[in-house]
Write an enzyme that holds these catalytic residues in place. Sequence first.
Site, PDB file in Angstrom:
ATOM      1  N   CYS A  13       0.832  -1.199   0.000  1.00 20.20           N
ATOM      2  CA  CYS A  13       0.000   0.000   0.000  1.00 20.20           C
ATOM      3  C   CYS A  13       0.869   1.253   0.000  1.00 20.20           C
ATOM      4  CB  CYS A  13      -0.873   0.043   1.246  1.00 20.20           C
ATOM      5  SG  CYS A  13      -2.169  -1.187   1.228  1.00 20.20           S
ATOM      6  N   CYS A  24      -5.332   0.093 -17.389  1.00 21.97           N
ATOM      7  CA  CYS A  24      -4.876   0.040 -15.995  1.00 21.97           C
ATOM      8  C   CYS A  24      -3.579   0.837 -15.837  1.00 21.97           C
ATOM      9  CB  CYS A  24      -4.710  -1.396 -15.532  1.00 21.97           C
ATOM     10  SG  CYS A  24      -3.762  -2.400 -16.649  1.00 21.97           S
TER      11      CYS A  24
END
Length: 452
Positions: A81, A406
Amino acid sequence: MVNKNDEFKLNITGYTSEGGGVGKFDGQAIFVENTAVGDEILCHIIKAKKSYAIGKIAKILKPSKHRIEPQCSCFKTCGGCSFGHISYEEELRLKAQKVQDAFARIGGISPEFKPIIPSPQTTRYRNKAQYPVRRENGILQIGFYAKKSHRVIDCEDCLLQPQEFSTITELFRKWINDNNITVYSEEIGMGLIRHLYLRKAFGTGEIMVCVVINGAALPHADSLIESLKGVSGFKSLIVNINRQKTNVVLGETSEAIYGEDFITDILCGIRVKISHLSFYQVNHDGAELLYNKAAEYASPTGKEDILDLYCGAGTIGLSIADKAASVTGVEIIPEAIENAIENAKLNNITNARFICADAFKGADALREEGIKPQTIIVDPPRKGCSMDALKTVSHFNPERIVYVSCDPATLARDAKLLEEMGYKAVEVTPVDMFPRTAHVEGVCLFHKHTEI
Ligand code: SAH
């Protein structure tokens, strides 16, 4: 010029495309991970180059108003993350900005930008996990590679994954320990268990467990199956054999030793068979919003022949097949095409066909065949479309092209090329499919120039 080990006050004023913070000192860019725009920090330089330097936080002097306390216990060590420390609002703002910047800098074009579509969930949205299994200093670790390394660290409860994945990981850990099962060592290429690979179909709750082994069979399989039966949704246990010295997770042979070799999901009302081999969008609810946006841009009226290039298991095309005259999907992975054909059958869709080929070659062959799609959807991997594929797409002369991407950088590059080929990028909508990570998806609508 700054030097290694220098310390100074730094204001963070921007983000890199990987999600790290940037500030300027003496006219030089200083990159500092885990910072937020508006942070005032005491920065410690860990690497100094001629044109830039890399620092770390020695102390946060004044925190940015966007800063939040990371919720995940392994945020600092895992590296998966980038945005665990900033508010979701700020994350959305900078992701939308990233898409706009790519169009301006790489594409040199400025279509209309629609507001970013947030992910319905910002935690526990992922439906797939691949945990390497190793021993580090004799201790069993099932989790993630630590930042920039091949050292595996335990992640007891990754907040991006469904709760059941943590339960399964703990059952698996106990089963390995109780039965003295060996685990793989990358250095010597020995030991049995390599990866624990999990998939969950959010639309049905079904769960697939796949154990990747460096051996011929899974010992004590019955006791593993017994304990997995206690996990709600557990449907299938696959053993995949990978005896190669490689970073690639899956080997070539697999066997379902409990249940079938697929689970079934429901996506945009379509039943979808997912095997451990097929590409499948990792954020189920986010994918529905993405597909809805692609469908809105394609706006089929029932008369159009639609070409779905890079179609994976056929999900985008199948979800709009009832509003099209026909759908033709092209995809390079044979198993994905097998899934796409099965998925069409499963949903009684008779106006869709699927071709296993490279996007350019498949599209070119279809052109020779004489098909004339009014709408072409492309959804390539991060590297974007090949030049040949783009040329073929434009030679079809469709009214509309819907580009699902993406990677904003390759989307912007390809948008520029399509503009040179007679199309206009009309509108872009960023979609956040990967909250807390630096990735962002985008959908772009192109019209033929003459239409505008
Ligand atoms: N549209 C699908 C898949 C998108 S991912 C979905 O939404 O699920 C991109 C897909 O492109 C993958 O399935 C990948 O296998 C496929 N692919 C990669 N290179 C390709 C190529 N050269 N030609 C055709 N398909 C390709």
